[in-house]
Design an enzyme around this catalytic site. Structure first.
Site, PDB file in Angstrom:
ATOM      1  N   LYS A  66       0.816  -1.220   0.000  1.00  0.00           N
ATOM      2  CA  LYS A  66       0.000   0.000   0.000  1.00  0.00           C
ATOM      3  C   LYS A  66       0.850   1.272   0.000  1.00  0.00           C
ATOM      4  O   LYS A  66       0.407   2.320  -0.445  1.00  0.00           O
ATOM      5  CB  LYS A  66      -0.957   0.005   1.196  1.00  0.00           C
ATOM      6  N   ASP A 102      -9.718   2.772   2.120  1.00  0.00           N
ATOM      7  CA  ASP A 102      -9.724   2.143   3.461  1.00  0.00           C
ATOM      8  C   ASP A 102     -10.165   3.155   4.510  1.00  0.00           C
ATOM      9  O   ASP A 102     -11.010   2.871   5.356  1.00  0.00           O
ATOM     10  CB  ASP A 102      -8.315   1.670   3.853  1.00  0.00           C
TER      11      ASP A 102
END
Ligand code: ATR
Length: 277
Positions: A66, A102
């Site tokens: 990420k 997220d």
């Protein structure tokens, strides 16, 4: 023509992302598929170039890439830049644009369960990549206070120092004594309790003799030891699968401009599939 979407990470086996995205494709009548690719760190750049060359319209990025994905992108949304992590990439005319769904997903789930986030005093367990995005999102949402506990204190201190650049809020380090603070919400961002080690939990909730909400980002098994203990104590619980679903729905809004009504219907279907599983 079938549009292609996917997930890159390591490991990706057992990911529930295809289940969520395929449900949205069905709901919204989109002809598309979603595949998971296990990518070695040394192949990350070539894997991303491969997805572009193969005509993928977008992909998700999971642990441990990420942060590593950022330099490979042409553009990063302001929110993802602040959080320092990207989990959703949109490919448009060969240009790669990164987003972080997220953080927004977490915010949506918490707001749905708890209402306004501003009054919340939050304890986050863990200081890894997931904790970093979650703490960033909590601070951007303006929670009242944030405390972090991690097995390795040094890593927690490093995270707190990084988060200090994001917000002026006081962020506490909790080493051993959980009674020093009072929390409305505990979020587990560690991998403790994840199958096959599903007999473990990251904290003993008997340490807390007042009502609070417990949220676990682990979604395999659906009901972790932590969630079981929280339910046994009569605490409010938030399951990890809800966050997985929410970040995926937000990715669909970016990739396929799926209208909110269809996303809501897909969420409803997914949650009811879990209840009847
Ligand atoms: P992710 O990107 O999913 O957050 P990570 O960066 O590897 O993955 O972080 C994993 C987190 O789980 C860390 O907070 C880790 O604690 P350490 O920093 O001390 O390693 C935590 N974790 C993993 N296994 C653990 C265990 N057995 N007990 C306690 N914490 C654990």
């Amino acid at each position: 023509m079938t549009a292609h979407f996917g997930l890159i990470g390591q490991p990706v086996a057992g990911s529930k992302s295809p289940w969520v995205h395929e449900q949205v494709f069905k709901q919204a009548g989109i002809e598309a598929d979603y595949c998971c690719f296990n990518v070695e760190a040394t192949s990350l750049e070539s894997a991303v170039k491969g997805l572009v060359a193969l005509g993928f319209k977008g992909f998700n990025v999971t642990v441990p890439y990420k942060e590593a994905i950022l330099p490979l992108l042409d553009e990063v949304s302001p929110q993802a830049k602040v959080l320092g992590a990207v989990n959703t990439v949109n490919i448009c005319d060969g240009r790669l644009v990164g987003y972080n769904t997220d953080g927004l997903g977490l915010e949506a789930v918490l707001s749905r369960h708890l209402g306004a986030l501003a009054p919340l005093r939050v304890l986050v367990l863990g200081a890894g990549g997931a904790a970093s995005g979650i703490c960033g999102a909590l601070l951007l949402a303006g929670v009242k206070s944030l405390a972090i506990h991690n097995r390795s204190t040094e890593r927690a201190k490093a995270l707190i120092a990084r988060l200090g650049d994001l917000s002026d809020a006081l962020i506490d380090l909790v080493e051993e004594d959980f009674t020093q603070g009072h929390y409305d919400l505990i979020i587990n961002t560690t991998s403790v309790g994840m199958a096959p080690d599903d007999d473990k939990r990251p904290i003993d909730l008997d340490l807390f003799d007042y009502p609070l909400t417990v949220c676990d980002i682990v979604y395999k098994p659906h009901e972790t030891q932590l969630i079981q203990q929280a339910k046994g104590k009569g605490f409010k619980v938030i399951y990890g699968i809800e966050m997985l679903i929410e970040q995926a729905l937000l990715a669909e809004a970016i990739w396929n401009e799926v209208p909110q009504q269809q996303l809501d219907a897909a969420r409803q279907d997914l949650l009811s599939q879990l209840e009847t599983a």
